[in-house]
Design an enzyme around this catalytic site. Structure first.
Site, short mmCIF file in Angstrom:
data_model
loop_
_atom_site.label_atom_id
_atom_site.label_comp_id
_atom_site.label_asym_id
_atom_site.label_seq_id
_atom_site.Cartn_x
_atom_site.Cartn_y
_atom_site.Cartn_z
CB SER A 144 -8.94 2.45 -3.91
OG SER A 144 -7.92 2.07 -3.02
CE LYS A 147 -5.18 0.87 -5.76
NZ LYS A 147 -5.61 1.46 -4.49
CB SER A 201 -8.17 -2.03 -4.43
OG SER A 201 -8.10 -0.63 -4.35
#
Length: 439
Positions: A144, A147, A201
């Site tokens: 993640s 991102k 997230s």
């Protein structure tokens, strides 16, 4: 002359089918030199390395030694995918001393703390100086922390006050993966979607933002824009396949690339505000019969580390724990990035905090390399003759970073073309023979 023609033809076939060709077939992308020399680095390299592996003069290399590693429990994890072939010019981005699989630190610096991360890097957000790292250009899977690339790409494109509707396609995420709690048909301000992405997230939030920023091509266009932004920033080892960081074939990054991406994010005041937001209330959706709820920032650094600026956590079974964090102390702003960590004996953010402490102990002006500026490498490439594949405009093919079996699959068009040509030739000869026979 015939030999040259055969070589040119073979090269054209290989380029057309995506098969790698030797470096001599085309010019390597130039890497601009640092504007000022940095102190000669001490490079700790594995026993199989040496001066050539570290990229620094032999006189500046201590006896080979690996990165300091903390003991970690054995865990069950999927087989790691085969990364793309190493490109020397990409591994030297930021300085030749960064081209090492081992530890590189400035002369006189204290030995960094032992961590479980496979690779890491500490850099100054303001000066761009790289203070040290372990395998900074080694490929890793992002989870993640990808991102952040989505944020660097889409924050300038999207109006945070705009209200958007979540679609069924946006909710197509891996079962059990991280989600903020958006619902199909729900209407949310883009700012709420951003906070759902960065605090919790949310993978569905990533899909929404990539779709909105991708234009007519939707999410696919958003991922393509992410790869274009990575290239502009100089993150040449980064290739996004999913906007959220959920594992995808051919998806890789490096600790160095993550530092470039994080630097772009922390240059944006809106991102800095989001990264330090502790809580946010997601509004109710009466039409979908869902109540409002509160979300909290999962990055423990902002609660427990003095001077924390924020960052991003990540985890998948394949990537293990990944982390990006930043903090300020005595007028310095540092960022740490790490890939492939285990949560024992210390969690990802705690390992990041320990490396930040080490970074703040490194004297100002000490560096082993630098973070290139946005657009610097693309400007240099534009001034050089274009490489053979530049006309496609496509990001690096995912197949190039797949396992060996994927490489065989990627070559099937070549085999089909050859087989087709042989079949046509055979058919022509057979027709000629039959045409000469009496009926």
């Amino acid at each position: 002359m015939k030999v040259r023609l055969l070589v040119a033809t073979a090269t054209a076939v290989l380029l057309g089918t995506g098969v790698p060709v030797p470096a001599a077939a085309g010019p390597a992308a130039p890497v601009p030199a640092a504007p000022a020399p940095v102190p000669v680095a001490r490079a700790f390299v594995p026993a199989t390395g040496g001066a050539a592996a570290s990229g620094v003069p032999a006189s500046g290399v201590v006896p080979p030694a690996p990165c300091p590693k903390a003991p970690a429990p054995r865990v069950s994890r999927p087989p790691r995918p085969s990364p793309p072939p190493a490109v020397p010019s990409e591994r030297a981005v930021g300085g030749p001393a960064l081209d090492t699989a081992g530890l590189v630190v400035p002369p006189g610096a204290a030995r960094p703390p032992a961590v479980t991360a496979i690779s890491w890097l500490v850099a100054d957000l303001d000066t761009g100086e790289v203070l040290g790292g372990c395998g900074p250009h080694e490929y890793g899977t992002p989870a993640s922390v990808q991102k952040l690339l989505l944020a660097a790409t889409m924050l300038p494109r999207l109006d945070p006050r705009q209200v958007v509707t979540v679609t069924d396609e946006d909710m197509d995420i891996e079962p059990g993966s991280s989600a903020v709690g958006l619902v199909a048909g729900g209407r949310y301000r883009i700012e709420t979607v951003w906070l759902g992405l960065l605090l919790q997230s949310g993978n569905e939030a990533a899909n929404v933002l990539a779709r909105l920023g991708g234009g007519a091509d939707g999410m696919a266009g958003g991922v393509r824009a992410m790869n274009e932004e990575a290239h502009r920033l100089g993150a040449l080892q980064t290739h996004a396949v999913t906007p959220s960081g959920l594992d995808g074939r051919g998806q890789f990054t490096s600790a160095y690339d993550l530092a470039l991406i994080a630097r772009a994010c922390f240059a944006d005041p809106t991102f800095r505000r989001y990264a330090l937001t502790e809580t946010h209330r997601v509004p109710a959706q009466p039409a979908q019969r869902t109540k409002g709820f509160e979300i909290q920032n999962e990055n423990q650094l902002i609660y427990r580390y003095p001077g924390a600026l924020g960052g991003k956590t990540g985890f998948t079974d394949l990537a293990r724990h990944t982390y990006v964090g930043a903090a300020q102390r005595n007028g310095r702003r540092l960022v740490v990035t790490l890939l492939g960590a285990e949560p024992q004996p210390a969690r990802g953010w705690e390992q990041g905090a320990a490396l930040l402490d080490w970074g703040f102990s490194v004297p100002r002006g000490s560096a082993v390399g630098r973070l290139v500026e946005p657009g610097e490498l693309t400007a240099a490439s534009a001034a050089a003759p274009p490489p053979a594949l530049a006309a496609t405009g496509d990001p690096r093919p995912a197949a190039a970073s797949g396992p060996f079996e994927d490489g065989l699959i990627a070559r099937w068009p070549v085999a089909v073309a050859v087989a087709t040509a042989v079949a046509l030739l055979g058919a022509a000869l057979l027709w000629r023979r039959r045409a000469g026979r009496p009926r």
